[in-house]
Design an enzyme around this catalytic site. Structure first.
Site, PDB file in Angstrom:
ATOM      1  N   GLU A 127       0.246  18.522 -14.713  1.00 47.52           N
ATOM      2  CA  GLU A 127      -0.898  18.921 -13.906  1.00 47.52           C
ATOM      3  C   GLU A 127      -0.477  19.914 -12.830  1.00 47.52           C
ATOM      4  O   GLU A 127       0.609  19.817 -12.255  1.00 47.52           O
ATOM      5  CB  GLU A 127      -1.557  17.686 -13.297  1.00 47.52           C
ATOM      6  CG  GLU A 127      -2.199  16.827 -14.370  1.00 47.52           C
ATOM      7  CD  GLU A 127      -2.999  15.655 -13.842  1.00 47.52           C
ATOM      8  OE1 GLU A 127      -4.058  15.370 -14.411  1.00 47.52           O
ATOM      9  OE2 GLU A 127      -2.580  15.023 -12.859  1.00 47.52           O
ATOM     10  N   CYS A 140      -0.210  23.914  -6.033  1.00 48.31           N
ATOM     11  CA  CYS A 140       0.691  22.763  -6.048  1.00 48.31           C
ATOM     12  C   CYS A 140       1.265  22.651  -7.456  1.00 48.31           C
ATOM     13  O   CYS A 140       0.557  22.375  -8.417  1.00 48.31           O
ATOM     14  CB  CYS A 140      -0.100  21.514  -5.647  1.00 48.31           C
ATOM     15  SG  CYS A 140       0.887  20.026  -5.633  1.00 48.31           S
ATOM     16  N   CYS A 147       8.798  11.269 -13.471  1.00 50.29           N
ATOM     17  CA  CYS A 147       9.778  11.309 -12.374  1.00 50.29           C
ATOM     18  C   CYS A 147      10.764  10.180 -12.596  1.00 50.29           C
ATOM     19  O   CYS A 147      10.385   9.101 -13.053  1.00 50.29           O
ATOM     20  CB  CYS A 147       9.045  11.125 -11.033  1.00 50.29           C
ATOM     21  SG  CYS A 147      10.096  11.406  -9.585  1.00 50.29           S
ATOM     22  N   CYS A 151       8.700   5.744  -6.379  1.00 49.36           N
ATOM     23  CA  CYS A 151       8.076   5.457  -5.086  1.00 49.36           C
ATOM     24  C   CYS A 151       6.818   4.625  -5.344  1.00 49.36           C
ATOM     25  O   CYS A 151       6.027   4.942  -6.235  1.00 49.36           O
ATOM     26  CB  CYS A 151       7.751   6.754  -4.364  1.00 49.36           C
ATOM     27  SG  CYS A 151       9.227   7.763  -4.146  1.00 49.36           S
ATOM     28  N   CYS A 154       3.114   6.042  -5.440  1.00 53.00           N
ATOM     29  CA  CYS A 154       2.891   7.323  -6.119  1.00 53.00           C
ATOM     30  C   CYS A 154       2.546   7.107  -7.591  1.00 53.00           C
ATOM     31  O   CYS A 154       3.239   6.380  -8.301  1.00 53.00           O
ATOM     32  CB  CYS A 154       4.145   8.184  -6.006  1.00 53.00           C
ATOM     33  SG  CYS A 154       4.060   9.700  -6.968  1.00 53.00           S
ATOM     34  N   GLY A 211       6.981  15.160 -10.130  1.00 53.49           N
ATOM     35  CA  GLY A 211       8.437  15.258 -10.240  1.00 53.49           C
ATOM     36  C   GLY A 211       9.158  15.510  -8.936  1.00 53.49           C
ATOM     37  O   GLY A 211       8.552  15.810  -7.907  1.00 53.49           O
ATOM     38  N   GLU A 212      10.477  15.348  -9.002  1.00 52.23           N
ATOM     39  CA  GLU A 212      11.342  15.563  -7.840  1.00 52.23           C
ATOM     40  C   GLU A 212      12.073  16.896  -8.059  1.00 52.23           C
ATOM     41  O   GLU A 212      12.991  16.975  -8.885  1.00 52.23           O
ATOM     42  CB  GLU A 212      12.319  14.381  -7.726  1.00 52.23           C
ATOM     43  CG  GLU A 212      13.465  14.587  -6.771  1.00 52.23           C
ATOM     44  CD  GLU A 212      13.047  15.086  -5.382  1.00 52.23           C
ATOM     45  OE1 GLU A 212      12.258  14.408  -4.710  1.00 52.23           O
ATOM     46  OE2 GLU A 212      13.506  16.182  -4.989  1.00 52.23           O
ATOM     47  N   SER A 243       9.083  20.048  -1.564  1.00 57.30           N
ATOM     48  CA  SER A 243       9.016  18.690  -1.034  1.00 57.30           C
ATOM     49  C   SER A 243       9.987  17.796  -1.790  1.00 57.30           C
ATOM     50  O   SER A 243       9.990  17.766  -3.019  1.00 57.30           O
ATOM     51  CB  SER A 243       7.588  18.155  -1.188  1.00 57.30           C
ATOM     52  OG  SER A 243       7.525  16.802  -0.794  1.00 57.30           O
ATOM     53  N   SER A 265       9.695  13.774   2.288  1.00 53.68           N
ATOM     54  CA  SER A 265       8.792  12.625   2.163  1.00 53.68           C
ATOM     55  C   SER A 265       9.436  11.445   2.873  1.00 53.68           C
ATOM     56  O   SER A 265      10.200  10.690   2.271  1.00 53.68           O
ATOM     57  CB  SER A 265       8.572  12.298   0.684  1.00 53.68           C
ATOM     58  OG  SER A 265       7.906  13.354   0.068  1.00 53.68           O
ATOM     59  N   LEU A 266       9.146  11.287   4.146  1.00 55.41           N
ATOM     60  CA  LEU A 266       9.829  10.271   4.943  1.00 55.41           C
ATOM     61  C   LEU A 266       9.157   8.901   4.790  1.00 55.41           C
ATOM     62  O   LEU A 266       9.762   7.949   4.326  1.00 55.41           O
ATOM     63  CB  LEU A 266       9.886  10.713   6.407  1.00 55.41           C
ATOM     64  CG  LEU A 266      10.797   9.891   7.294  1.00 55.41           C
ATOM     65  CD1 LEU A 266      12.250   9.984   6.853  1.00 55.41           C
ATOM     66  CD2 LEU A 266      10.683  10.317   8.757  1.00 55.41           C
ATOM     67  N   ASN A 342      -3.732   8.165  -0.921  1.00 55.71           N
ATOM     68  CA  ASN A 342      -4.731   8.385  -1.972  1.00 55.71           C
ATOM     69  C   ASN A 342      -4.573   7.304  -3.023  1.00 55.71           C
ATOM     70  O   ASN A 342      -3.573   7.285  -3.740  1.00 55.71           O
ATOM     71  CB  ASN A 342      -4.524   9.760  -2.619  1.00 55.71           C
ATOM     72  CG  ASN A 342      -4.863  10.873  -1.656  1.00 55.71           C
ATOM     73  OD1 ASN A 342      -5.951  10.905  -1.091  1.00 55.71           O
ATOM     74  ND2 ASN A 342      -3.922  11.775  -1.434  1.00 55.71           N
ATOM     75  N   CYS A 385      -2.834  14.454  -3.418  1.00 59.10           N
ATOM     76  CA  CYS A 385      -1.402  14.167  -3.386  1.00 59.10           C
ATOM     77  C   CYS A 385      -1.073  12.836  -4.022  1.00 59.10           C
ATOM     78  O   CYS A 385      -1.658  11.816  -3.679  1.00 59.10           O
ATOM     79  CB  CYS A 385      -0.967  14.029  -1.938  1.00 59.10           C
ATOM     80  SG  CYS A 385      -0.124  15.413  -1.353  1.00 59.10           S
TER      81      CYS A 385
HETATM   82  N1  SAH Z   1       8.794  14.289  -5.522  1.00 59.17           N
HETATM   83  C1  SAH Z   1       8.556  15.056  -4.374  1.00 59.17           C
HETATM   84  C2  SAH Z   1       7.346  15.972  -4.477  1.00 59.17           C
HETATM   85  C3  SAH Z   1       6.095  15.423  -5.129  1.00 59.17           C
HETATM   86  S1  SAH Z   1       5.120  14.268  -4.259  1.00 59.17           S
HETATM   87  C4  SAH Z   1       8.440  14.152  -3.162  1.00 59.17           C
HETATM   88  O1  SAH Z   1       8.364  12.939  -3.336  1.00 59.17           O
HETATM   89  O2  SAH Z   1       8.464  14.663  -2.047  1.00 59.17           O
HETATM   90  C5  SAH Z   1       4.297  15.175  -2.953  1.00 59.17           C
HETATM   91  C6  SAH Z   1       3.928  14.298  -1.754  1.00 59.17           C
HETATM   92  O3  SAH Z   1       2.862  13.385  -2.059  1.00 59.17           O
HETATM   93  C7  SAH Z   1       5.084  13.452  -1.292  1.00 59.17           C
HETATM   94  O4  SAH Z   1       5.178  13.432   0.109  1.00 59.17           O
HETATM   95  C8  SAH Z   1       4.684  12.090  -1.790  1.00 59.17           C
HETATM   96  O5  SAH Z   1       5.363  11.085  -1.124  1.00 59.17           O
HETATM   97  C9  SAH Z   1       3.206  12.110  -1.552  1.00 59.17           C
HETATM   98  N2  SAH Z   1       2.463  11.073  -2.271  1.00 59.17           N
HETATM   99  C10 SAH Z   1       2.809  10.451  -3.423  1.00 59.17           C
HETATM  100  N3  SAH Z   1       1.857   9.548  -3.779  1.00 59.17           N
HETATM  101  C11 SAH Z   1       0.890   9.606  -2.833  1.00 59.17           C
HETATM  102  C12 SAH Z   1      -0.363   8.929  -2.675  1.00 59.17           C
HETATM  103  N4  SAH Z   1      -0.799   8.071  -3.579  1.00 59.17           N
HETATM  104  N5  SAH Z   1      -1.097   9.229  -1.584  1.00 59.17           N
HETATM  105  C13 SAH Z   1      -0.687  10.169  -0.699  1.00 59.17           C
HETATM  106  N6  SAH Z   1       0.478  10.841  -0.810  1.00 59.17           N
HETATM  107  C14 SAH Z   1       1.273  10.565  -1.873  1.00 59.17           C
HETATM  108 FE1  SF4 Z   2       8.704  11.018  -7.729  1.00 54.91          FE
HETATM  109 FE2  SF4 Z   2       7.860  12.186  -5.433  1.00 54.91          FE
HETATM  110 FE3  SF4 Z   2       6.312  10.397  -6.715  1.00 54.91          FE
HETATM  111 FE4  SF4 Z   2       8.528   9.592  -5.477  1.00 54.91          FE
HETATM  112  S1  SF4 Z   2       6.698  10.499  -4.499  1.00 54.91           S
HETATM  113  S2  SF4 Z   2       7.850   8.952  -7.534  1.00 54.91           S
HETATM  114  S3  SF4 Z   2       9.893  11.310  -5.854  1.00 54.91           S
HETATM  115  S4  SF4 Z   2       6.939  12.388  -7.503  1.00 54.91           S
END
Ligand code: SAH
Ligand code: SF4
Length: 409
Positions: A127, A140, A147, A151, A154, A211-212, A243, A265-266, A342, A385
């Protein structure tokens, strides 16, 4: 209103000289994604004399990335023989569009299909999301299918890694978006949806899709070199944000070899909680991550690191968390992006209340950090996101544990 244009199996712009070929399903090699030296080598392979290679590859580069051509026949300054030879050996095909959805707020989401890399290998779906604002348009982009990380909040993290995207597939997402948004010189903007009041419809890139990106380093770096090349897509490095969930050893290389803006992504300020939310933290804890941030090249007030912080109700959203965040980031040129969580089907968290998010933002703000609350975009088309995901499913470990516990009772 959600418009879904079902452009199933429609390949936006198949090149005519290779029109009989399904993209990648034959021996036509993709030309999109080759570095400049690789492109020169490809031309040498077609018998172009050494003294012409530089000029010819420059011409080709401008057609591919400056003008967005998908048809060798239209490359008027290239001889007919060379155009035919290029068409016989190479393809400029875009990814196949499985669906294109346009949200009521103008956000667009494409589900794209890329062919397998070897004969018999299954195609993959990813996507890509476009977010128009009044002064900019942000694309984006995905870097992997699925991935390796998990997390907990996510949606992509519920899908196992299928494979890395190639540089061509990453750049292909940008080219496809520019095609669909009429973002090439002389092209017409689409009638439906909004595009910004800016010269370019795609002015910014965020590597925040599936993805990362730092686990697909070489391909992402090569793709960004093409995206920032001044004779082609010409995107400014300052308008590209990568990111990462915190792949610490790769952060210095991202600075040295890409020089793009960094987002981290802290999501938590204590290792015990971050271990749970972002399991990669067990390998690279917060202190190591922040040390890598402090050393990131070129930081200044005008070039800050973005810290992303997803707001999870009752989990990481207290006043104490906000204060600790401020303390941790001391001395790092930073902005803090508060992301309302989200939800997705089956997600284990709730989004913090609006007042809680604002109170959190106020504390961060008073400490001198910009703390914009990210407005969720494209919620009606699941484009926000962390909601991106294609089809294969992984049962997350916590769900398995929960299921196991259920059975025991
Ligand atoms: N893998 C990378 C980039 C993709 S995710 C990373 O983790 O940074 C992009 C952003 O969306 C990251 O900050 C991630 O933590 C955040 N994210 C993932 N799932 C989410 C959700 N359900 N609601 C809001 N933000 C989310
Ligand atoms: Fe992968 Fe980023 Fe989602 Fe974590 S937040 S599972 S690193 S895509």
């Amino acid at each position: 209103m959600t418009a879904t244009l079902d452009i199933a199996r429609h390949n936006a712009n198949a090149p005519t000289l290779a029109a009989d070929a399904a993209p990648g399903a034959d021996d036509h090699q993709p030309l999109i994604g080759l570095s400049r030296p690789a492109l020169a080598e490809a031309l040498a392979g077609l018998g172009i004399p050494d003294r012409q290679i530089r000029m010819r590859s420059g011409q080709l580069w401008s057609w591919l990335y400056g003008r967005g051509l998908t048809d060798f026949a239209a490359m008027t300054n290239i001889s007919k023989d060379l155009r035919l030879a290029l068409g016989a050996a190479f393809t400029l095909a875009r990814p196949e569009i499985l669906t294109e959805q346009v949200s009521s707020d103008g956000t667009r989401k494409w589900l794209l299909r890329f062919p397998g890399k070897t004969p018999g290998e299954a195609p993959v779906d990813v996507e890509t999301v476009y977010i128009p604002e009044h002064d900019r348009g942000t694309l984006c982009v995905s870097s992997q299918v699925g991935c390796t990380l998990t997390c907990r909040f996510c949606h992509t993290g519920t899908q196992p890694l299928v494979r890395n995207l190639t540089a061509g597939e990453i750049v292909g997402q940008i080219l496809l978006a520019r095609d669909r948004l009429g973002d090439w010189p002389g092209a017409e903007r689409p009638a439906e949806g909004h595009v910004p009041d800016a010269e370019r419809a795609v002015s910014n890139i965020v590597l925040m899709g599936m993805g990362e990106p730092l686990y697909n380093f070489d391909h992402v770096r090569d793709a960004m070199a093409i995206a920032t090349d001044g004779e082609g897509l010409s995107l400014s490095k300052r308008r590209i944000t990568l990111s990462t969930s915190g792949v610490v050893p790769m952060i210095p290389r991202a600075g040295a070899e890409m020089g793009v803006m960094l987002a981290i992504s802290l999501h938590a300020v204590r290792d015990d909680l971050r271990n749970e939310l972002v399991p990669l933290n067990k390998k690279y804890p917060i202190a190591d991550l922040l040390a890598a941030c402090r050393a990131y090249p070129g930081l200044s007030n005008a070039r800050r690191i973005t810290f992303e912080y997803v707001m999870l109700k009752g989990v990481n959203d207290s006043v104490a968390d906000a204060k600790e965040l401020v303390r941790l980031l001391k001395g790092i040129p930073a902005k803090i992006n508060l992301i309302p969580f989200n939800p997705w089907p089956g997600s284990p968290y709730e989004c913090s209340d609006w007042e809680t998010i604002e109170a959190f933002g106020d504390i961060v703000n008073r400490a001198g950090y910009a703390s914009p609350i990210r407005t969720p975009r494209g919620r009606d088309i699941m484009a926000a996101c962390g909601q991106l995901k294609s089809d294969s499913e992984r049962v997350p470990a916590w769900k398995k544990r929960r299921a196991g516990a259920g059975e025991a009772h």
